[in-house]
Design a protein around this motif. Sequence first.
Motif, PDB file in Angstrom:
ATOM      1  N   THR A  44     -22.600   3.487  42.657  1.00 39.19           N
ATOM      2  CA  THR A  44     -23.572   3.407  43.854  1.00 39.19           C
ATOM      3  C   THR A  44     -24.355   4.650  44.091  1.00 39.19           C
ATOM      4  O   THR A  44     -25.303   4.654  44.467  1.00 39.19           O
ATOM      5  N   ILE A  45     -23.935   5.748  43.235  1.00 39.97           N
ATOM      6  CA  ILE A  45     -24.620   6.899  43.232  1.00 39.97           C
ATOM      7  C   ILE A  45     -25.253   7.409  41.924  1.00 39.97           C
ATOM      8  O   ILE A  45     -24.885   7.095  40.814  1.00 39.97           O
ATOM      9  N   ASP A  46     -26.366   8.203  41.927  1.00 41.95           N
ATOM     10  CA  ASP A  46     -27.173   8.655  40.851  1.00 41.95           C
ATOM     11  C   ASP A  46     -26.868  10.186  40.492  1.00 41.95           C
ATOM     12  O   ASP A  46     -26.991  10.658  39.270  1.00 41.95           O
ATOM     13  N   PHE A  47     -26.477  11.140  41.544  1.00 38.73           N
ATOM     14  CA  PHE A  47     -26.475  12.380  41.353  1.00 38.73           C
ATOM     15  C   PHE A  47     -25.449  12.895  42.306  1.00 38.73           C
ATOM     16  O   PHE A  47     -25.574  12.621  43.522  1.00 38.73           O
ATOM     17  N   LEU A  48     -24.520  13.691  41.620  1.00 40.47           N
ATOM     18  CA  LEU A  48     -23.292  14.188  42.451  1.00 40.47           C
ATOM     19  C   LEU A  48     -23.524  15.837  42.605  1.00 40.47           C
ATOM     20  O   LEU A  48     -23.745  16.331  41.618  1.00 40.47           O
ATOM     21  N   ILE A  49     -23.548  16.236  43.753  1.00 37.86           N
ATOM     22  CA  ILE A  49     -23.693  17.772  43.970  1.00 37.86           C
ATOM     23  C   ILE A  49     -22.191  18.295  44.928  1.00 37.86           C
ATOM     24  O   ILE A  49     -21.864  17.651  45.768  1.00 37.86           O
ATOM     25  N   LEU A  50     -21.498  19.205  44.315  1.00 41.11           N
ATOM     26  CA  LEU A  50     -20.388  19.670  44.814  1.00 41.11           C
ATOM     27  C   LEU A  50     -20.438  21.072  45.419  1.00 41.11           C
ATOM     28  O   LEU A  50     -20.829  21.981  44.471  1.00 41.11           O
ATOM     29  N   MET A  51     -20.206  21.244  46.637  1.00 39.06           N
ATOM     30  CA  MET A  51     -20.473  22.583  47.221  1.00 39.06           C
ATOM     31  C   MET A  51     -19.385  23.345  47.212  1.00 39.06           C
ATOM     32  O   MET A  51     -18.355  23.099  46.628  1.00 39.06           O
TER      33      MET A  51
END
Length: 225
Positions: A44-51
């Motif tokens: 369901t997501i296109d771009f993953l960002i990990l902080m």
Amino acid sequence: MHVHVIQHVPFEGPAAIDPWLTQRGHHVTRSLMDRADNLPDPETIDFLILMGGPMSVHDEKSHPWLVREKEYLGQWLKSGRPTLGICLGAQLMASSLGATVRRQEDREIGWFPVESIPQLEGFSFDSSFMAFHWHGETFDLPPDALPLARSVACPQQGFQWGPKAIGLQFHLETTPSSCAQLVEHGESDLVPGPFVQTKSQLLADRPEDYQQLHLGKVLDYLLRD
């Protein structure tokens, strides 16, 4: 585009990333791992960002959600979709790709120059620049990854793996507010050292270093068609 942010503690959020994405019409959601939030269906997501976060990638006993996040990230990276890891997020990426994450000789906390390592293919920063750092661990370069940057204190400041995954040890997303949050919650880390600035140095007014030019370049690259 649906962008999902994995946040590890409340005081290390996406900062300047959030308005950059929303101003361009992207839908942004978050999971806060230390509050046991669920991770979304990756389809369901296109771009993953990990902080970032104050914990280590090795702290699975005290932070058992790290096991779940590592499994999720390992599967996500195989998809080849856009991924950006920052500080702890970059260390988690490196670990998932088979690289060693370890304590570095000196903590690096404060505003210190980052030297660009240009690449013939893939992403490159335009030049060397000042960046915000807050870390005591580092990673080896993952197999098949390209190095992007280094500093005097830390030879591995960033890497690209494949066409759509970038991990950065430093914090391009920093704003005056996010810097103040880190200082408030991490002041005990400010033990004198060759690469640890004082509280007043960290919080000094430095508008030229908050311009977000390099952040925009990274996000533009990852979101390109």
